[in-house]
Write a protein that holds these residues in place. Structure first.
Motif, PDB file in Angstrom:
ATOM      1  N   VAL A 364      -0.068   2.535   5.480  1.00 39.70           N
ATOM      2  CA  VAL A 364      -0.071   3.753   6.298  1.00 39.70           C
ATOM      3  C   VAL A 364      -0.204   4.982   5.408  1.00 39.70           C
ATOM      4  O   VAL A 364      -0.979   5.903   5.709  1.00 39.70           O
ATOM      5  N   PHE A 365       0.545   5.013   4.277  1.00 42.96           N
ATOM      6  CA  PHE A 365       0.469   6.150   3.360  1.00 42.96           C
ATOM      7  C   PHE A 365      -0.957   6.342   2.851  1.00 42.96           C
ATOM      8  O   PHE A 365      -1.508   7.453   2.881  1.00 42.96           O
ATOM      9  N   PHE A 366      -1.579   5.268   2.369  1.00 47.19           N
ATOM     10  CA  PHE A 366      -2.922   5.380   1.807  1.00 47.19           C
ATOM     11  C   PHE A 366      -3.968   5.703   2.883  1.00 47.19           C
ATOM     12  O   PHE A 366      -4.960   6.375   2.596  1.00 47.19           O
ATOM     13  N   MET A 367      -3.744   5.241   4.106  1.00 40.68           N
ATOM     14  CA  MET A 367      -4.680   5.581   5.188  1.00 40.68           C
ATOM     15  C   MET A 367      -4.724   7.082   5.419  1.00 40.68           C
ATOM     16  O   MET A 367      -5.800   7.695   5.493  1.00 40.68           O
ATOM     17  N   PHE A 368      -3.549   7.690   5.523  1.00 42.72           N
ATOM     18  CA  PHE A 368      -3.514   9.126   5.810  1.00 42.72           C
ATOM     19  C   PHE A 368      -3.940   9.962   4.604  1.00 42.72           C
ATOM     20  O   PHE A 368      -4.556  11.025   4.765  1.00 42.72           O
ATOM     21  N   GLU A 369      -3.637   9.512   3.421  1.00 41.13           N
ATOM     22  CA  GLU A 369      -4.117  10.210   2.225  1.00 41.13           C
ATOM     23  C   GLU A 369      -5.641  10.164   2.156  1.00 41.13           C
ATOM     24  O   GLU A 369      -6.298  11.147   1.791  1.00 41.13           O
TER      25      GLU A 369
END
Length: 753
Positions: A364-369
């Motif tokens: 989720v973190f890397f998706m939004f970044e």
């Protein structure tokens, strides 16, 4: 500002339950169509199939659904809708279970076909039911909401696949073979719940919210009983608005299909996708989010343009179709510009360092970044969002108003069939698009070019909206005229039956009075029947707020009860004298039924003859039965008029009473003569039927032939010409042709009287 009516006041509890269940059914259908899309790549790997085959399960599901819809859409308007919708939901359950536990591509194919068939059974009923709950002035709003609901369902289906599919907990437990099957367990549970709940709701009566049928719908006893037949099926397809929008469906569905089924691949494809350099652990999810952002404008457009469609419809019926045409035209260049903004994303320019394998808790973190970096590094994706918002906003106009226009121009018993034809062309367009997608991709070179090509199909779509705009006013007014005529006939029939019931009660009292002295026990039974009849009429009149009828029934009930009580006081000491005294009392005090109602009865008897005339070349046996009813009514008029006649010299009459007696006398004479003429007409008609039967046709065969005339709207002679050899057909037709002559004779008899 106009105050909004709460839903619980606007709709009954059962109607709200039906709406919720239908919406859940539509959610099920749309989600199931889109749930495989993000999982195309894993399915190709799991089953080891060619890329060109991946669209086949969804394509066949859509195609089977379309043909089932057209078949059962027709029967939706003829048989029990509850059974169809429950059966369809149950079949969908089997399809979902099959998909969840399939072990090879062939099993997946069969399971998706079952799913499409089941939902094909249920959807025509769903749309037909909603149109029978929602008033006409709110229908664009309804279908606007359905468009939003469809977009949400699309997103839900893709979310289930993209985000829940990778959860392999059920695979690790040995319950499923592949991770992408998990969402189908959720759909199975939802389908089972819907199927069970459908057993506990009652679908609304056909045409229950038609303004033109409002008088009919005020009465529980008056049901909209019209059913579609083969002839009306032809008329439905011949209607210009229907033809234009049915063809329109084929073209209008192609752009949306390509966008829904190919936009994610345009981003996520491993060799030519815009996001091909992104890590595989998040590429599908980021692509799904980016593609899903296009639905924001569509959902807002569904709200605004459906609301606007209802407003302009109230001003002029043509404007709903005009709005769809304008929004169709505007959407074309905007969506073109949306696609133009797409460009490949370079991992080096994003400036994000990804681990070799992204753990599930970090995805989720890397998706939004990644999303933030894309919009920062590539401003074109901001304009992509702007054009996608406005393009899909206007594209919603043709979707939200199309079904509303279909309901505006079609009779209630035609809507399930009309919806099926609309769905058929749309689903065929969708299915063909999916079937040839692989070939188009190879021909056009990229998913982006395929998107461009798809938008061009909105051009002929706009042309057919323009054609429908020219005919929608006439077609909707024709529908309203038919419904108003039916409402008047049905309302008259109901009111006429109430009047007949009152007169029946009066006649029971009169009959009881006439046999009172000789057969007091039988007279008592007749009075009991009259009392029960008047109580029943009072209850119905009170329930429907028919105050005049209720008051009259109450008055007659009171007098009947008084008669009943007086009869109960008769002693055994001098019964004959007491009965004679009661006879005189009833004869003096009992009020006759209103003469105006007797005149209405007389007119209704002639209307039955007119009805028989209209049916003369389709069903002569039914004509005879209708004439029998006419004769019964004439008999009633003769009896009631005779009871009201005062013997000459019996008492001194005022001028007003003399005028009334003259009217009664004339009505009595006319009724007797009309009854005689109708009896002769029936006799001659029966002779013709007997003459036809002498040519070797049994009564059952003749009835079967006449059922065919009703089904197909054909003349009896046409059926006979196709059924029998020329010699026999000539003899039969010679006899049948005499029917017209005897009705002309009847007119002559009536005019000479």
């Amino acid at each position: 500002m106009k105050k909004m009516t709460p839903l619980r006041e606007k709709y009954s509890k059962n109607e709200l339950n039906v709406i919720i269940l239908v919406l859940l059914l539509l959610l099920l259908y749309t989600s199931s169509l889109n749930v495989l899309i993000p999982s195309y790549s894993p399915i190709i790997e799991d089953f080891g199939i060619k890329n060109s085959l991946i669209y086949l399960p969804d394509s066949l599901s859509v195609l089977i659904s379309a043909f089932i819809m057209i078949l059962w859409g027709y029967y939706t308007d003829r048989i029990d809708r509850n059974k169809i919708i429950i059966g369809g939901a149950f079949l969908a359950v089997i399809g979902f279970i099959g998909t969840a536990f399939c072990q090879n591509f062939l099993q997946l194919l069969f399971a998706r076909i079952l799913t499409g068939a089941g939902l094909g059974f249920a959807l025509p009923v769903a749309y037909s039911v909603l149109s029978d709950i929602i008033p006409s002035e709110e229908r664009a709003g309804l279908f606007g909401f359905l468009a939003i609901f469809s977009a949400i369902s699309n997103g839900l289906g893709q979310f289930l696949s993209a985000f829940l599919g990778p959860l392999n907990i059920f695979v690790s437990l040995g319950l499923l073979q592949y991770g992408w099957q998990f969402p189908f367990l959720i759909l199975t549970i939802l389908a089972i719940i819907i199927t069970i709940m459908l057993f506990f709701v009652k679908l609304p009566a056909m045409g229950s919210k038609e303004e033109s049928l409002s008088r009919v719908n005020e009465f529980e006893e008056m049901e909209y009983g019209y059913k579609i037949n083969q002839k009306e099926l032809f008329n439905l397809l011949h209607k210009r608005t229907n033809k234009a929008l049915i063809i329109n469906g084929f073209f209008s569905i192609v752009p949306g299909t390509i966008i829904i089924f190919s936009l994610i691949m345009t981003f996520s494809h491993s060799t030519e996708g815009m996001f091909r350099e992104l890590p595989g652990d998040i590429r599908t999810q980021v692509s799904t989010i980016m593609a899903g952002m296009t639905s924001a404008g569509y959902m807002l457009g569904s709200i605004v343009l459906s609301w606007l469609g209802d407003i302009v419809y109230k001003k002029k019926r043509q404007y709903r179709a005009l709005l769809a045409f304008i929004t169709n035209v505007i959407a074309i260049p905007l969506v073109f510009l949306m696609i133009f903004q797409l460009e490949p994303v370079s991992l080096t320019q994003l400036g994000i360092t990804y681990p070799e394998s992204i753990a599930p808790e970090d995805q989720v973190f890397f998706m939004f970044e990644t999303m933030k970096a894309i919009f920062t590094t590539y401003p074109k994706y901001i304009t992509y969002l702007i054009f996608s918002f406005f393009g899909t906003f206007f594209s919603a106009g043709m979707v939200t108003n199309k079904n509303a226009v279909m309901i505006d121009v079609n009779l209630p018993e035609h809507r399930g069939t009309a919806t099926s034809f609309f769905q058929l062309t749309e689903q065929i367009g969708k299915s063909i698009t999916l079937l040839i997608a692989a070939g188009l991709l190879q021909l056009l070179g990229s998913y982006k070019n395929m998107l461009y090509m798809g938008i061009l199909f909105w051009i002929p779509s706009a042309i057919f909206w323009y054609i429908s705009m020219k005919s929608v006013v006439k077609d909707s007014y024709d529908k309203d005229l038919i419904l108003r005529e039916r409402a008047q006939i049905t309302f008259f029939d109901f009111f006429f039956e109430v009047e007949l019931a009152l007169d029946d009660g009066v006649q029971l009292i009169q009959d009881a009075k006439d046999i009172l002295v000789l057969k007091p026990k039988k007279a008592e039974k007749l009075i009991d029947r009259a009392v029960n009849k008047f109580i029943w009429i009072m209850a119905k009149a009170h329930q429907k707020n028919l105050l005049v009828v209720e008051k009259r029934a109450q008055k007659l009930l009171n007098k009947s009860v008084e008669f009943q009580e007086d009869l109960g006081k008769i002693t055994t000491s001098a019964p004959y004298a007491q009965l004679q005294e009661l006879f005189m009392k009833i004869d003096a005090l009992w009020e006759e039924s209103d003469f105006g109602n007797i005149e209405i009865l007389y007119d209704s008897a002639y209307l039955k003859v007119c009805e028989a005339r209209l049916r003369r070349f389709y069903n002569p046996i039914e004509c005879s039965q209708i004439l029998e009813k006419s004769i019964e009514i004439y008999n009633r008029v003769v009896r009631l008029a005779s009871d009201r006649l005062i013997e000459e010299g019996a008492k001194k009459l005022s001028d007003e009473e003399k005028a009334l007696q003259l009217r009664i006398s004339q009505l009595l004479v006319n009724s007797q003569k009309s009854r005689s003429n109708t009896e002769l007409l029936k006799q001659k008609l029966d002779e013709i039927v007997i003459a036809v039967m002498k040519e070797g046709i049994s009564r059952n065969d003749l009835m079967n032939l006449m059922e065919i005339t009703d089904e197909y709207g054909l003349k009896l002679q046409d059926i006979i010409n196709e059924t029998f050899d020329k010699r026999v057909a000539r003899k039969i037709n010679r006899a049948i042709n005499q029917i017209d002559d005897i009705f002309k004779e009847y007119d002559l008899w009536q005019s000479n009287e």
